[in-house]
Design a protein around this motif. Sequence first.
Motif, PDB file in Angstrom:
ATOM      1  N   ASP A 192      -9.908   3.676 -33.767  1.00  0.00           N
ATOM      2  CA  ASP A 192     -10.616   3.870 -32.687  1.00  0.00           C
ATOM      3  C   ASP A 192      -9.456   3.929 -31.684  1.00  0.00           C
ATOM      4  O   ASP A 192      -8.113   3.356 -32.367  1.00  0.00           O
ATOM      5  N   ALA A 193      -9.901   4.291 -30.521  1.00  0.00           N
ATOM      6  CA  ALA A 193      -8.262   4.188 -29.198  1.00  0.00           C
ATOM      7  C   ALA A 193      -9.151   3.327 -27.709  1.00  0.00           C
ATOM      8  O   ALA A 193      -9.830   3.549 -27.419  1.00  0.00           O
ATOM      9  N   TRP A 194      -7.828   2.582 -26.718  1.00  0.00           N
ATOM     10  CA  TRP A 194      -8.421   3.162 -25.353  1.00  0.00           C
ATOM     11  C   TRP A 194      -7.723   3.352 -24.874  1.00  0.00           C
ATOM     12  O   TRP A 194      -6.839   4.471 -24.989  1.00  0.00           O
ATOM     13  N   GLU A 195      -8.526   3.763 -23.674  1.00  0.00           N
ATOM     14  CA  GLU A 195      -7.555   4.024 -22.378  1.00  0.00           C
ATOM     15  C   GLU A 195      -6.514   3.332 -22.222  1.00  0.00           C
ATOM     16  O   GLU A 195      -6.675   2.177 -22.484  1.00  0.00           O
ATOM     17  N   LYS A 200     -22.583 -15.358 -18.125  1.00  0.00           N
ATOM     18  CA  LYS A 200     -23.118 -13.795 -17.188  1.00  0.00           C
ATOM     19  C   LYS A 200     -22.451 -12.909 -17.971  1.00  0.00           C
ATOM     20  O   LYS A 200     -20.959 -13.341 -18.923  1.00  0.00           O
ATOM     21  N   ASN A 201     -22.761 -11.677 -18.262  1.00  0.00           N
ATOM     22  CA  ASN A 201     -22.561 -10.425 -18.458  1.00  0.00           C
ATOM     23  C   ASN A 201     -22.055  -9.281 -17.802  1.00  0.00           C
ATOM     24  O   ASN A 201     -23.183  -8.513 -17.249  1.00  0.00           O
ATOM     25  N   ILE A 202     -21.185  -8.702 -18.420  1.00  0.00           N
ATOM     26  CA  ILE A 202     -21.139  -7.475 -17.295  1.00  0.00           C
ATOM     27  C   ILE A 202     -20.212  -6.109 -18.320  1.00  0.00           C
ATOM     28  O   ILE A 202     -19.469  -5.660 -19.230  1.00  0.00           O
ATOM     29  N   TRP A 203     -21.430  -5.020 -18.106  1.00  0.00           N
ATOM     30  CA  TRP A 203     -20.995  -4.044 -18.169  1.00  0.00           C
ATOM     31  C   TRP A 203     -19.619  -3.194 -17.198  1.00  0.00           C
ATOM     32  O   TRP A 203     -20.409  -3.414 -16.282  1.00  0.00           O
ATOM     33  N   ILE A 204     -19.216  -2.569 -17.554  1.00  0.00           N
ATOM     34  CA  ILE A 204     -17.743  -1.803 -16.425  1.00  0.00           C
ATOM     35  C   ILE A 204     -18.649  -0.110 -16.604  1.00  0.00           C
ATOM     36  O   ILE A 204     -18.378   0.266 -18.213  1.00  0.00           O
ATOM     37  N   ASN A 205     -18.730   0.236 -16.078  1.00  0.00           N
ATOM     38  CA  ASN A 205     -18.779   1.969 -15.897  1.00  0.00           C
ATOM     39  C   ASN A 205     -17.674   2.383 -15.731  1.00  0.00           C
ATOM     40  O   ASN A 205     -17.631   3.514 -14.472  1.00  0.00           O
ATOM     41  N   ARG A 206     -16.949   2.772 -16.593  1.00  0.00           N
ATOM     42  CA  ARG A 206     -15.778   3.371 -16.771  1.00  0.00           C
ATOM     43  C   ARG A 206     -15.466   3.945 -18.178  1.00  0.00           C
ATOM     44  O   ARG A 206     -15.749   2.605 -19.346  1.00  0.00           O
ATOM     45  N   THR A 207     -15.593   5.237 -19.187  1.00  0.00           N
ATOM     46  CA  THR A 207     -15.072   4.946 -19.609  1.00  0.00           C
ATOM     47  C   THR A 207     -13.797   4.848 -20.248  1.00  0.00           C
ATOM     48  O   THR A 207     -13.172   5.664 -20.256  1.00  0.00           O
ATOM     49  N   LEU A 208     -13.902   3.933 -21.136  1.00  0.00           N
ATOM     50  CA  LEU A 208     -12.644   3.171 -21.876  1.00  0.00           C
ATOM     51  C   LEU A 208     -11.785   3.325 -23.272  1.00  0.00           C
ATOM     52  O   LEU A 208     -10.921   2.786 -23.310  1.00  0.00           O
ATOM     53  N   ALA A 209     -12.676   3.555 -23.769  1.00  0.00           N
ATOM     54  CA  ALA A 209     -13.001   3.205 -24.682  1.00  0.00           C
ATOM     55  C   ALA A 209     -13.398   4.949 -26.455  1.00  0.00           C
ATOM     56  O   ALA A 209     -14.246   5.102 -25.113  1.00  0.00           O
ATOM     57  N   HIS A 210     -12.364   5.169 -27.092  1.00  0.00           N
ATOM     58  CA  HIS A 210     -13.000   6.081 -27.752  1.00  0.00           C
ATOM     59  C   HIS A 210     -13.831   5.934 -29.304  1.00  0.00           C
ATOM     60  O   HIS A 210     -12.824   5.360 -30.171  1.00  0.00           O
ATOM     61  N   TYR A 211     -14.579   6.124 -29.921  1.00  0.00           N
ATOM     62  CA  TYR A 211     -15.382   6.703 -31.263  1.00  0.00           C
ATOM     63  C   TYR A 211     -14.622   7.494 -31.915  1.00  0.00           C
ATOM     64  O   TYR A 211     -15.886   7.708 -31.336  1.00  0.00           O
ATOM     65  N   HIS A 212     -14.258   7.187 -32.197  1.00  0.00           N
ATOM     66  CA  HIS A 212     -13.604   8.835 -33.553  1.00  0.00           C
ATOM     67  C   HIS A 212     -14.404   8.139 -34.726  1.00  0.00           C
ATOM     68  O   HIS A 212     -14.555   7.637 -35.443  1.00  0.00           O
ATOM     69  N   LYS A 213     -14.691   9.357 -35.057  1.00  0.00           N
ATOM     70  CA  LYS A 213     -15.937   9.341 -35.595  1.00  0.00           C
ATOM     71  C   LYS A 213     -15.548  10.235 -37.899  1.00  0.00           C
ATOM     72  O   LYS A 213     -15.951   9.718 -38.001  1.00  0.00           O
ATOM     73  N   ASN A 214     -14.978  10.575 -36.641  1.00  0.00           N
ATOM     74  CA  ASN A 214     -14.587  11.838 -38.332  1.00  0.00           C
ATOM     75  C   ASN A 214     -12.759  10.815 -38.631  1.00  0.00           C
ATOM     76  O   ASN A 214     -12.160  10.804 -38.366  1.00  0.00           O
ATOM     77  N   THR A 215     -13.002   9.502 -39.440  1.00  0.00           N
ATOM     78  CA  THR A 215     -12.432   8.600 -40.431  1.00  0.00           C
ATOM     79  C   THR A 215     -12.208   8.446 -41.361  1.00  0.00           C
ATOM     80  O   THR A 215     -13.330   8.224 -41.980  1.00  0.00           O
ATOM     81  N   VAL A 216     -10.820   7.648 -42.634  1.00  0.00           N
ATOM     82  CA  VAL A 216     -11.108   7.304 -43.251  1.00  0.00           C
ATOM     83  C   VAL A 216     -12.169   5.829 -43.077  1.00  0.00           C
ATOM     84  O   VAL A 216     -11.489   5.048 -42.713  1.00  0.00           O
TER      85      VAL A 216
END
Length: 311
Positions: A100-103, A204-220
């Motif tokens: 996978d990868a990050w911004e 306490k738990n915080i979700w950040i409302n920005r798309t900062l990560a990428h889930y690559h589905k077609n991988t080995v």
Amino acid sequence: MNVTNAHQNIMFSVVIPVHNKSPHLERSINSVLNQTYKGFELILVDDASTDGSSEKLEEFQDENIRLFTRNTPGPGGYAARNLGIKEARSEWVAFLDADDAWELNYLENVCLAIKKEPTAEIFSTNWDNVYSSKVVKNNFFEKFEDLYVNFSLIDFFRENYFIWTSAVTIKRSLLIKSELFPENRCKRGGDVDTWIRCLQYSKKNIWINRTLAHYHKNTVNQVTDNATNPVKQICALATIEKIREDSNDKKLLNSIDFFLSKVVYHKMISDYRRDFKPSLKKTNIIHNLRMRSHLLTKYFIRVIFLEKRRN
């Protein structure tokens, strides 16, 4: 967005477990090394790779990298992650899977969130799903407008989209208190089990409302490949049943029932798809059945949810 010197006292330990992910290592590792925020160490754990990943990892030369090697691969990468957590020098541990990868401003955004919400112990972010020909957003998140969204264990049971492994940063002390990843219990689903245990104890738990990560589905070599690594157990079941036994909170108990209903039904659907012969998978009949299974899943979940609300 520039990071001020005041933020530089926050340090991160980024843990990437690697088992036979050679084609994807440059993407994942460089997405960390090129971060705009430089206060991090990158812990690479070679989990007994045999595809050239070990040699490829040696090619990355950076002062922020610490490379560790395991002799026996552990299912799900859980043992490799646990090694990374134990070796981490920072209180904040961020996870990234090797495919996978990050911004490039991922850590910068998490750092700003920590400054804004200093009592939180878990930070997660939005992510998208990357296929070979398209990128799919998570529609679930469209209902949120605030930059920082509080969520709880109940929210996670209701919508477990709040945490995904390559988009979460957790205090090391919380991970240790929660007994880390289940390296000796599960081949799949151990991440969810870990997040549930962490959410039990977190303040306490915080979700950040920005798309900062990428889930690559077609991988080995995907752990989530149902053909080669089918779901045979609900890894988090023992954890969930212990929570049920210890709680009288009706909202929590209802959310557990809802979560387990989803998990069991999705397992039924995945087994149903897996058992089709490969030669038939591309026929229109199978395609229609798959589409119907998606619709039936959504309908089933909706019925359960409405029934719980009525009760």
